[in-house]
Design a protein around this motif. Structure first.
Motif, PDB file in Angstrom:
ATOM      1  N   ALA A  53       1.480  -1.873  12.572  1.00  0.00           N
ATOM      2  CA  ALA A  53       2.440  -2.854  12.089  1.00  0.00           C
ATOM      3  C   ALA A  53       1.978  -3.470  10.778  1.00  0.00           C
ATOM      4  N   THR A  54       0.662  -3.643  10.613  1.00  0.00           N
ATOM      5  CA  THR A  54       0.123  -4.198   9.373  1.00  0.00           C
ATOM      6  C   THR A  54       0.376  -3.247   8.205  1.00  0.00           C
ATOM      7  N   GLN A  55       0.202  -1.944   8.440  1.00  0.00           N
ATOM      8  CA  GLN A  55       0.446  -0.963   7.394  1.00  0.00           C
ATOM      9  C   GLN A  55       1.925  -0.940   7.017  1.00  0.00           C
ATOM     10  N   GLY A  56       2.795  -1.000   7.991  1.00  0.00           N
ATOM     11  CA  GLY A  56       4.230  -1.021   7.730  1.00  0.00           C
ATOM     12  C   GLY A  56       4.641  -2.242   6.935  1.00  0.00           C
ATOM     13  N   ARG A  57       4.051  -3.380   7.273  1.00  0.00           N
ATOM     14  CA  ARG A  57       4.355  -4.620   6.544  1.00  0.00           C
ATOM     15  C   ARG A  57       3.878  -4.507   5.101  1.00  0.00           C
ATOM     16  N   PHE A  58       2.685  -3.971   4.918  1.00  0.00           N
ATOM     17  CA  PHE A  58       2.144  -3.789   3.574  1.00  0.00           C
ATOM     18  C   PHE A  58       3.052  -2.879   2.739  1.00  0.00           C
ATOM     19  N   LEU A  59       3.492  -1.776   3.326  1.00  0.00           N
ATOM     20  CA  LEU A  59       4.363  -0.850   2.607  1.00  0.00           C
ATOM     21  C   LEU A  59       5.700  -1.497   2.257  1.00  0.00           C
ATOM     22  N   LEU A  60       6.250  -2.275   3.155  1.00  0.00           N
ATOM     23  CA  LEU A  60       7.512  -2.951   2.909  1.00  0.00           C
ATOM     24  C   LEU A  60       7.377  -3.966   1.772  1.00  0.00           C
ATOM     25  N   ILE A  61       6.311  -4.731   1.778  1.00  0.00           N
ATOM     26  CA  ILE A  61       6.079  -5.710   0.709  1.00  0.00           C
ATOM     27  C   ILE A  61       5.856  -5.002  -0.624  1.00  0.00           C
ATOM     28  N   THR A  62       5.099  -3.920  -0.615  1.00  0.00           N
ATOM     29  CA  THR A  62       4.857  -3.150  -1.837  1.00  0.00           C
ATOM     30  C   THR A  62       6.166  -2.584  -2.387  1.00  0.00           C
ATOM     31  N   ALA A  63       6.993  -2.045  -1.524  1.00  0.00           N
ATOM     32  CA  ALA A  63       8.288  -1.513  -1.953  1.00  0.00           C
ATOM     33  C   ALA A  63       9.168  -2.623  -2.529  1.00  0.00           C
ATOM     34  N   GLY A  64       9.118  -3.786  -1.941  1.00  0.00           N
ATOM     35  CA  GLY A  64       9.891  -4.922  -2.450  1.00  0.00           C
ATOM     36  C   GLY A  64       9.456  -5.315  -3.852  1.00  0.00           C
ATOM     37  N   TRP A  65       8.149  -5.372  -4.082  1.00  0.00           N
ATOM     38  CA  TRP A  65       7.641  -5.718  -5.414  1.00  0.00           C
ATOM     39  C   TRP A  65       7.962  -4.630  -6.435  1.00  0.00           C
ATOM     40  N   CYS A  66       7.935  -3.386  -6.024  1.00  0.00           N
ATOM     41  CA  CYS A  66       8.316  -2.285  -6.922  1.00  0.00           C
ATOM     42  C   CYS A  66       9.786  -2.407  -7.316  1.00  0.00           C
TER      43      CYS A  66
END
Length: 56
Positions: free
Chosen positions: A2-15
């Motif tokens: 879940a931590t990895q998924g959250r990180f990826l979602l936040i990264t995609a949002g910033w991109c």
């Protein structure tokens, strides 16, 4: 996991924010930015003329 998924979602949002700002930069700064971001010469020339209608 879940931590990895959250990180990826936040990264995609910033991109997404970064890409949106680049698009706004094209509108504000004109033809040079269109060329730098690969929009094509015709689009850059239209921006320099102040034409907002897409070519046929």
């Amino acid at each position: 996991m879940a931590t990895q998924g959250r990180f990826l979602l936040i990264t995609a949002g910033w991109c997404t924010v970064l890409v949106a700002l680049l698009h706004l930069g094209c509108i504000v700064f004109g033809g040079d930015w269109y060329r730098a971001l690969g929009a094509g010469e015709q689009m850059a020339q239209m921006a320099e003329r102040g034409n907002s209608i897409r070519p046929l």
